[in-house]
Each structure stands twice: as structure tokens, then as C-alpha cells.
Design an enzyme around this catalytic site. Structure first.
Site: not given
Length: 301
Positions: A10, A92-93, A117, A197, A246
Site C-alpha cells: 500500500q 504487506s498486502l 483484508r 501494522h 502481519q
């Protein structure tokens, strides 16, 4: 050569991403049209035409980056360019994109996973008052101690000297001021929707765990790494647990890069937007070969 694939996280999104792929590749067109159908809204319109504000929404940009990255992967695979690929990882994603490329689940399932998500993380952002800040040029141990003192968390450890911290807005603002007073090379608040996060994402983590419990995970066909440890992960149940964790844990991206090299990677290919990951590989070790693939021109070269 042993190639490691890297998929965007992202923040990399930009209006127009994927449009030239859609116009020139039947593979990309099929994936984007399928995504529009599964999502029930026009990802193609927001990705290709914007506006930027709509594309930047968490629930939108995560699926936009997933579909773009996976489309680049499928096009390159059809061109026979990925025969040397042994490793896949994502920021991340992007880790969901990497797992999809590695065969942990198919495209349709991966899309549903990243859509849920993004939706849950956006809900968590809207329910909390969180922020993030970039800390440049400060050693990891020093940032860790600073975060403990300021009651915030390290969210992204991207590469040497580039760390992002995350937490409640007031505490991040205080941390920025404190960092400036202490002579940090650079510390600045980021324009983000929330504290990704960090513990502020706990509601998203819990609901995401419940969602993933109903998803079948298969053994990866490539070596994959998890952001939660920066190390190789292979058991399907462990991958599921890592994707859940995560959401609230630090993204150890620099560790993933170093681990990939330790697994034999001598070429790092970014399949994503903006060349951000390629730059982070360079800052980790300038000797490691790297390239970025985003547009149709990149893929035709």
C-alpha cells in the site's frame, strides 16, 4: 540466475496503473474483468481513471495493487520470463500477491482475501485515531528503543535507515517532535488513513483470522517469505497464521530481502508500481541485481 519476485504494498498506487496492460494484454483484460465481477464494483474505472482520493482508500488500493501485480506476473509467465524464479515475497498486502503467485491459493481466492483484508483494515482506521511517521537515517535498535519510550510501534523496516513507526495520532505527533529535538536525520508524519501494522489494527486482525479460517491454503510451489519474521515459511497453516499476525505486527521487509539473498537470489524483480521495492533492494545491497516491471513497455522490452 535465481530470481526473487517482489510485489508492491500500500502506498505505491497511482491513477492509470494497469491501464496499458488492460489495453494490450488479453491476460490482463481477463483478470481485471474477473476482478470487477467478483468485487461487484469497477476496479478498472478507479485504477485507470481515479480520482486519486478514491484509489487511495485502503479497501480500494489493496485490491488494485494485487490485481496489477498478479497481472504482471501472469503476463511475464506467459512470455517465458519466469523460468528462473525460485522465490516470491511481498510488502504487506503484497505478501498475498506473492502467495497467489506461489500457488497457495488461486487468483479468485487471493482477490477475496485481499479485498476482505482491505475492508477490515479500513474499518479499523475509521474506528481509531492513528497515524504513522517515517524515520530516516536512524539505526534499527535506536528506533526500537525510541518507540518503546514513546509508546508507539515499528510498522515497517524497509531497508537500512528507512523505518516507519505507527500508533495513536497524538503519540506519533509527540514522537515526531521528540525525534527532531534529538537530532534524528529526518522524521516526518505520513499522510495515511490510520496506524497500520500496530495494535490499533487488532479489530481487523481478529476478524481477518475468522475469515481466513474458511479459506483453503496449499503448500507454496515457490520459496516464500513472511513479513512477520523475514524468514522462509512453507506450511499452509503457518502461512495462514502469518497473514493474520502481519496485520498488527512489524513488516520486516529488509529481513525478507536479506533472507532471499541467503536462499540464493541474485536477481530481484519488482512486479509492481513505482519502483519503490527495487530502490529498497539497492539501499540494502548495491551489488544485488534488480529490475522493476510495471507497464506494458516494461514487459515488451
Amino acid at each position: 540466475m535465481t530470481t526473487a519476485l517482489m510485489f508492491s504494498g500500500q502506498g505505491a498506487q497511482k491513477v492509470g496503473m494497469g491501464k496499458d496492460l488492460y489495453e494490450n494484454s488479453e491476460i490482463a483484460r481477463s483478470l481485471y474483468d474477473k476482478a470487477d465481477e467478483i468485487l461487484g464494483w469497477k476496479l478498472t474505472e478507479v485504477s485507470f481513471e481515479g480520482p486519486q482520493e478514491a484509489l487511495t482508500e485502503t479497501k480500494v488500493c489493496q485490491v488494485a495493487l494485487f490485481v496489477h501485480g498478479y497481472a504482471v506476473y501472469e503476463i511475464m509467465k506467459s512470455q517465458g520470463k519466469l523460468d528462473d524464479v525460485k522465490i516470491a515475497m511481498g510488502l504487506s498486502l503484497g505478501e498475498v500477491t506473492a502467495m497467489t503467485a506461489a500457488g497457495v491459493f488461486d487468483f479468485e481466492t487471493g482477490l477475496k482475501v485481499v479485498a476482505e483484508r482491505g475492508r477490515l483494515m479500513q474499518e479499523a482506521c475509521e474506528a481509531t485515531d492513528g497515524s504513522m511517521a517515517a524515520v530516516i537515517g536512524v539505526e534499527r535498535d535506536a528506533v526500537a528503543a525510541f518507540c518503546e519510550e514513546m509508546d508507539v510501534e515499528m510498522a515497517n523496516l524497509n531497508c537500512p535507515g528507512q523505518i516507519v513507526i505507527s500508533g495513536e495520532s497524538g503519540k506519533i505527533a509527540a514522537a515526531v517532535e521528540a525525534g527532531k529535538e534529538r537530532g534524528f536525520r529526518r522524521i516526518m508524519e505520513l499522510d495515511v488513513a490510520g496506524a497500520y501494522h500496530s495494535r490499533l489494527m487488532e479489530p481487523a486482525r481478529a476478524d481477518f483470522a475468522a475469515f481466513l479460517a474458511g479459506i483453503e491454503f496449499k503448500a507454496p510451489q515457490l520459496t516464500v517469505l513472511t513479513n512477520t519474521t523475514g524468514k522462509v515459511i512453507s506450511e499452509p497453516d503457518a502461512i495462514r497464521e502469518a497473514l493474520v499476525k502481519q496485520v498488527v505486527s512489524s513488516v520486516l521487509w529488509e529481513d525478507c530481502i536479506v533472507s532471499a539473498a541467503g536462499e540464493g537470489a541474485d536477481l530481484f524483480w519488482e512486479l509492481g508500481v513505482g519502483g519503490v521495492l527495487k530502490g529498497q533492494v539497492k539501499r540494502t545491497n548495491r551489488a544485488w541485481a534488480n529490475a522493476s516491471f510495471e507497464t506494458w513497455a516494461d514487459l515488451r522490452a
